[in-house]
Design a protein around this motif. Structure first.
Motif, short mmCIF file in Angstrom:
data_model
loop_
_atom_site.label_atom_id
_atom_site.label_comp_id
_atom_site.label_asym_id
_atom_site.label_seq_id
_atom_site.Cartn_x
_atom_site.Cartn_y
_atom_site.Cartn_z
N ASP A 1 2.83 39.84 12.10
CA ASP A 1 2.95 40.72 10.94
C ASP A 1 3.92 40.06 9.97
OD1 ASP A 1 2.92 42.74 9.13
OD2 ASP A 1 4.02 44.19 10.35
N LEU A 2 3.39 39.40 8.94
CA LEU A 2 4.21 38.64 8.00
C LEU A 2 4.20 39.31 6.64
CD1 LEU A 2 3.01 35.03 8.91
CD2 LEU A 2 5.18 36.07 9.52
N PRO A 3 5.34 39.41 5.98
CA PRO A 3 5.36 39.96 4.63
C PRO A 3 4.65 39.02 3.65
CG PRO A 3 7.52 39.06 5.22
CD PRO A 3 6.68 39.01 6.46
N GLY A 4 3.88 39.61 2.75
CA GLY A 4 3.21 38.82 1.73
C GLY A 4 2.04 38.01 2.23
N LEU A 5 1.52 38.32 3.41
CA LEU A 5 0.37 37.58 3.92
C LEU A 5 -0.88 38.15 3.23
CD1 LEU A 5 -0.13 36.52 7.61
CD2 LEU A 5 -2.02 36.78 6.02
N ASP A 6 -1.27 37.52 2.14
CA ASP A 6 -2.34 38.05 1.29
C ASP A 6 -3.68 37.35 1.49
OD1 ASP A 6 -0.40 39.67 0.25
OD2 ASP A 6 -0.08 38.49 -1.57
N LEU A 7 -3.73 36.30 2.29
CA LEU A 7 -4.96 35.54 2.42
C LEU A 7 -5.20 35.14 3.87
CD1 LEU A 7 -7.38 34.00 1.15
CD2 LEU A 7 -5.80 32.06 0.80
N VAL A 8 -6.40 35.41 4.37
CA VAL A 8 -6.85 34.97 5.70
C VAL A 8 -8.10 34.12 5.50
CG1 VAL A 8 -7.80 35.68 7.92
CG2 VAL A 8 -5.88 36.93 6.94
N ILE A 9 -8.09 32.91 6.06
CA ILE A 9 -9.25 32.02 5.97
C ILE A 9 -9.77 31.74 7.38
CG2 ILE A 9 -10.08 29.74 5.25
CD1 ILE A 9 -7.98 29.71 3.10
N HIS A 10 -11.06 31.95 7.57
CA HIS A 10 -11.70 31.68 8.86
C HIS A 10 -12.31 30.29 8.77
CE1 HIS A 10 -11.40 36.05 9.70
NE2 HIS A 10 -11.66 36.15 8.41
N ALA A 11 -11.51 29.27 9.10
CA ALA A 11 -12.02 27.90 9.07
C ALA A 11 -13.16 27.74 10.08
CB ALA A 11 -10.90 26.91 9.37
N ASP A 12 -13.02 28.35 11.24
CA ASP A 12 -14.10 28.44 12.24
C ASP A 12 -14.45 29.91 12.37
OD1 ASP A 12 -13.99 25.66 12.85
OD2 ASP A 12 -12.26 26.03 14.16
N LEU B 1 -13.25 39.19 14.29
CA LEU B 1 -13.22 39.13 12.82
C LEU B 1 -12.30 40.20 12.26
CD1 LEU B 1 -14.29 38.14 10.06
CD2 LEU B 1 -16.19 39.75 10.35
N LEU B 2 -12.39 41.41 12.79
CA LEU B 2 -11.54 42.50 12.31
C LEU B 2 -10.08 42.26 12.67
CD1 LEU B 2 -13.83 45.54 13.12
CD2 LEU B 2 -13.24 44.67 10.86
N HIS B 3 -9.83 41.74 13.88
CA HIS B 3 -8.45 41.46 14.28
C HIS B 3 -7.85 40.37 13.40
CE1 HIS B 3 -7.45 43.92 17.75
NE2 HIS B 3 -8.68 43.79 18.17
N ARG B 4 -8.61 39.32 13.14
CA ARG B 4 -8.10 38.25 12.27
C ARG B 4 -7.80 38.81 10.87
NH1 ARG B 4 -12.00 32.96 12.76
NH2 ARG B 4 -11.39 32.19 14.83
N SER B 5 -8.79 39.48 10.30
CA SER B 5 -8.64 39.97 8.94
C SER B 5 -7.54 41.01 8.83
CB SER B 5 -9.97 40.57 8.46
OG SER B 5 -11.02 39.63 8.54
N GLY B 6 -7.27 41.71 9.93
CA GLY B 6 -6.23 42.73 9.89
C GLY B 6 -4.82 42.20 9.74
N ARG B 7 -4.66 40.86 9.76
CA ARG B 7 -3.32 40.29 9.49
C ARG B 7 -2.92 40.52 8.04
NH1 ARG B 7 -1.45 41.11 13.36
NH2 ARG B 7 -3.41 41.95 14.06
N THR B 8 -3.89 40.75 7.13
CA THR B 8 -3.61 41.02 5.73
C THR B 8 -4.02 42.44 5.41
OG1 THR B 8 -3.94 40.22 3.47
CG2 THR B 8 -5.85 40.20 4.91
N GLY B 9 -3.70 42.89 4.20
CA GLY B 9 -4.05 44.24 3.79
C GLY B 9 -3.34 45.30 4.60
N ARG B 10 -2.12 45.05 5.03
CA ARG B 10 -1.39 45.96 5.90
C ARG B 10 -0.47 46.85 5.08
NH1 ARG B 10 -1.53 43.76 11.22
NH2 ARG B 10 0.39 44.78 11.84
#
Length: 641
Positions: free
Chosen positions: A308-319, A327-336
Motif C-alpha cells: 500500500d504505497l501513497p501516490g501509486l497511480d499506475l499499475v502495468i501488467h507487463a505479463d 488481475l483484480l488483486h494487482r489492479s487494487g494496488r491503485t485507486g485506493r
C-alpha cells in the motif's frame, strides 16, 4: 460516525487520522447484527479492511476499558499471507490502538526470531504474523493463545492459494474455542467456505459492493502492441502518465531482473521486489518508494501482495495475470481510499483472447487502444513544463541572479536551457515500430449439430467446472472425438452436455465416469434459458485435475515440518510453486540422521488408459484391454496386439 458504537480511544485515533466517514465494510462490521458474532466478510483489497477488523474486535481487546493494562498473553491475533501485508496490518493497528496503549507484536518470516520472542515476552496485546512463523512460535511455546479472544484471517483466499491450510488449521485448533473468529477474503471459494464452517460458529455473512463497482476509481486500459514493442510500450506508459509511484507486474523473478536492468539503463528511478530478496532488501525497496527516491517498482505477484504505497497511480501488467482474481488483486494496488488510478494491460496478438477472458471474468471494461507514441509523450512533457509550479512563483532571493542570466544570455537561451534540464532528468520516449497488431478474428459460425442426445453431469460452477476442462474427460470416457460433442452448458450445480446421437449410445443411460462425478441421460432437451451463473458471480478458476482431491477436500499432510528459529515461513518460503513461478528453499527443522537418507517413496505409475482417473476411477464406459506381457526381468512390457 456518531451513529456507530466506537470505543473512545479508537474514535480519537480516527479523528486524529482525519477520518470523516467510514467505508461500507467498516460500517458493516460495526452494525448491531454483527456485534459479538463470527463474521465472514468478502471485500475488495483497498476497501479499508484493516481498520474494519480493528474496529470490529475492539470489544474483545478493550473489554470496555479506556486504557489497556499489561497483558500476560495476547488478546487478539491477526494472520496475513505475506510479510509485507502483516507489517502493514501491524502499522495500521498500531495507530488505531495507540490511544488505548496496546502493544502490537509481529511474527513474520525473514525477521529476527529472537526479537519476536522478546516482544511476545514483554506482553503484547495483539499479535500479527504469517501462518508459518506463527506456527513456529506456538510449537516452541513462545506464543500462548490461552487468553485469545479474537482471531482475524486477512486475505484468507490468498492464504489458501499459497498452501497455508494446514498451518491455519493448526493455529485455529490451538486457540480457545470460545474466541471470536473474523475472516476477510476478496472471494469466498469452496475452500474458504469449508474453513468457515469448521472454525466459525453461526457466522454472519457480509458482502460489500461488487468487485467492478469497487474498481470504479480505476481506469482499465488494454494496450495493443506488436511483440517487439512490449518493453518500449511499458517505458512510454511510465513516461506518459508520470505517476508519483507506479508498479509493473511480471510473472517470474527472471522477468523482473531483466526489466530492472533495461529500465535502469534508461534513467528510471526503479526498484524490484521478488522472492530472492532478503527482508532487509525488500524493506529498503519499499522505503525508497515511500520516500520518493524511487518511482517505479517491478514486482512479482507474491512479492507485491499487501503493498500500500501513497501516490501509486499506475499499475502495468507487463505479463498478463493467470486469472481474473489476480488481475483484480494487482489492479487494487491503485485507486485506493478514494484515489484515482490506471491499470494498463500489455496485450500482444497472441494474448488477445486471454486478455478478453480476464477482463470479462473480472467484470471490468477496458479501453482498447495503442501505446503512447514518442510524440504523445513529448506533447505531455510540453504541457507539464507549462504547468510547472516554479513558473507560477514570483522571484525571491534568486531575483538578482535571474536578472544577470537574462542580461547575459537573453530570455530565449535561458528558457531553452530550462527545457533541456527538464528533459534531461527523464528517459527519452521510445520510438515504436508502428506495426499495428492484427485484430482478433471473428468466431466462425458453427454448422448445425444435427440429431443429438443431452446428458447432465453432476458438477457445476460451485465445483469450479469449466467446459474446456470437461470436454477431454467426456471424450475419454466415451472414447469419442470432440466433434461428437456439441454444446456444453455449465450451470450452478450441474452441467448439460450435447452428444451426437450416434456417439451417445456409447454412454448408455450414464453412470459414474470420474470419482464423485455422475453422467445421466436426459429425455429431451434441458431448460437453458437462464443465466449460467448467479447474479454478480464471476467465472470460477480452472479446477484441479480429478485425479487429485476434489474441491473443498482437506489438504494432505506435508511429509515434514520445517523451520529453524530464523526460518522464512511466509508466502514465498515454501517449496511448493508460488503463483508467479517462484519457490524458495526451506531448511529442515531437525538435523538429519547420520547415514544416507532413505529413498523417497514414488507413486505407482498409472496403467495405460488410467492417466486421468482418480484413485477410485472405475468407469462404466471402460472396455477391458489386454494385460501387459511380463518381461524376463519382471518389468511390464507392451500389451499383446
Amino acid at each position: 460516525m456518531t451513529d456507530l458504537d466506537i470505543a473512545a480511544p479508537l474514535a480519537a485515533a480516527l479523528e486524529a487520522k482525519g477520518f470523516d466517514s467510514l467505508t461500507p465494510v467498516q460500517r458493516a462490521v460495526l452494525a448491531a447484527e454483527a456485534a459479538g458474532r463470527d463474521v465472514l466478510v468478502s471485500a475488495q483489497t483497498g476497501s479499508g479492511k484493516t481498520v474494519a477488523f480493528g474496529l470490529a474486535m475492539a470489544p474483545e481487546i478493550l473489554g470496555g476499558a479506556g486504557r489497556l493494562e499489561a497483558a500476560a498473553a495476547p488478546l487478539a491475533l491477526a494472520i496475513a499471507p505475506t510479510r509485507e501485508l502483516a507489517l502493514q496490518v501491524a502499522r495500521e493497528l498500531g495507530w488505531l490502538y495507540g490511544e488505548a496503549g496496546a502493544l502490537i507484536a509481529t511474527c513474520v518470516g525473514g525477521m529476527d526470531y529472537r526479537n519476536e520472542r522478546r516482544a511476545l515476552e514483554r506482553g503484547a496485546h495483539v499479535v500479527v504474523g504469517t501462518p508459518g512463523r506463527l506456527r513456529d512460535h506456538i510449537e516452541r511455546g513462545d506464543l500462548n493463545l490461552s487468553a485469545l479472544r479474537a482471531c482475524v484471517l486477512d486475505e484468507a483466499d490468498e492464504m489458501l492459494d499459497l498452501g497455508f491450510r494446514e498451518d491455519l488449521e493448526f493455529i485455529l485448533e490451538a486457540a480457545p474455542r470460545g474466541r471470536r473468529t473474523l475472516m476477510f477474503s476478496a472471494t469466498v471459494p469452496a475452500g474458504i467456505a469449508t474453513l468457515a464452517k469448521t472454525f466459525q460458529r453461526d457466522a454472519l455473512r457480509i458482502e460489500t459492493a461488487g468487485e467492478a463497482r469497487q474498481h470504479a476509481d480505476i481506469a482499465y486500459r488494454a494496450v495493443t502492441v506488436a511483440p517487439r514493442d512490449r518493453e518500449p510500450a511499458i517505458f512510454n506508459l511510465l513516461r506518459y502518465y508520470e505517476a508519483p509511484a507506479a508498479i509493473v507486474f511480471c510473472k517470474t523473478r527472471a522477468n523482473v531482473n531483466h526489466l530492472l536492468a533495461r529500465m535502469g539503463n534508461r534513467n528510471f528511478q526503479v526498484v524490484a521486489l521478488s522472492g530472492e530478496l532478503s527482508q532487509q532488501e525488500r524493506t529498503h525497496a519499499l522505503q525508497a518508494l515511500r520516500d520518493g527516491r524511487a518511482r517505479v517498482c517491478i514486482a512479482t505477484d507474491v512479492a507485491a501482495r499487501g503493498i500500500d504505497l501513497p501516490g501509486l497511480d499506475l499499475v502495468i501488467h507487463a505479463d498478463l495475470p493467470t486469472n481474473s482474481e489476480t488481475l483484480l488483486h494487482r489492479s487494487g494496488r491503485t485507486g485506493r481510499a478514494g484515489g484515482k488510478g490506471v491499470s494498463a494491460l500489455i496485450v500482444t496478438p497472441g494474448d488477445f483472447r486471454k486478455a478478453q477472458r480476464l477482463l470479462q471474468g473480472a467484470q471490468v471494461e477496458a479501453d482498447w487502444g495503442d501505446a503512447p507514441s514518442a510524440d504523445a509523450v513529448n506533447a505531455r512533457d510540453d504541457a507539464r513544463i507549462m504547468e510547472h509550479p516554479a513558473l507560477a512563483e514570483a522571484a525571491g532571493d534568486e531575483a538578482a541572479l535571474s536578472a544577470t542570466l537574462l542580461e547575459r544570455f537573453g530570455a530565449e537561451r535561458v528558457a531553452a536551457a530550462f527545457v533541456r534540464l527538464w528533459r534531461g532528468e527523464r528517459s527519452a520516449p521510445e520510438e515504436l515500430s508502428g506495426t499495428r497488431p492484427p485484430a482478433p478474428t471473428a468466431p466462425r459460425d458453427r454448422p448445425a449439430f444435427g440429431e443429438s442426445v443431452w446428458f447432465s453431469i453432476s458438477v457445476g460452477h460451485e465445483d469450479r467446472a469449466e467446459a474446456r476442462w470437461l470436454l477431454p474427460k467426456i471424450c475419454e470416457a466415451g472414447e469419442i472425438t470432440k466433434d461428437a460433442v456439441g454444446a456444453i452448458r455449465v450451470r450452478q450445480k450441474e452441467t448439460f452436455v450435447q452428444i451426437a446421437k450416434d456417439a451417445a449410445e456409447k454412454f448408455g443411460t450414464g453412470g459414474e465416469f470420474e470419482d464423485g462425478m455422475r453422467m445421466s441421460r436426459l429425455e429431451g432437451e434441458p431448460v437453458l434459458d437462464r443465466d449460467a451463473r448467479a447474479p454478480g458471480q464471476r467465472p470460477a478458476q480452472r479446477p484441479a485435475p480429478l485425479s487429485g482431491p476434489r474441491p473443498g477436500a482437506a489438504a494432505a499432510p506435508r511429509p515434514g515440518r520445517a523451520g529453524p528459529p530464523g526460518g522464512d515461513r511466509d508466502g514465498e518460503s515454501r517449496p511448493r510453486p508460488a503463483p508467479d513461478g517462484e519457490a524458495a528453499a526451506r531448511r529442515p527443522r531437525t538435523a538429519p540422521a547420520e547415514g544416507p537418507a532413505p529413498p523417497r517413496p514414488r507413486a505407482a505409475k498409472p496403467r495405460d488408459g488410467e492417466a486421468a482417473r482418480g484413485p477410485k476411477g472405475a468407469r462404466p464406459f471402460d472396455k477391458p484391454g489386454p494385460k501387459p506381457r511380463p518381461k524376463p526381468d519382471g518389468k511390464p512390457g507392451k500389451p499383446k496386439g
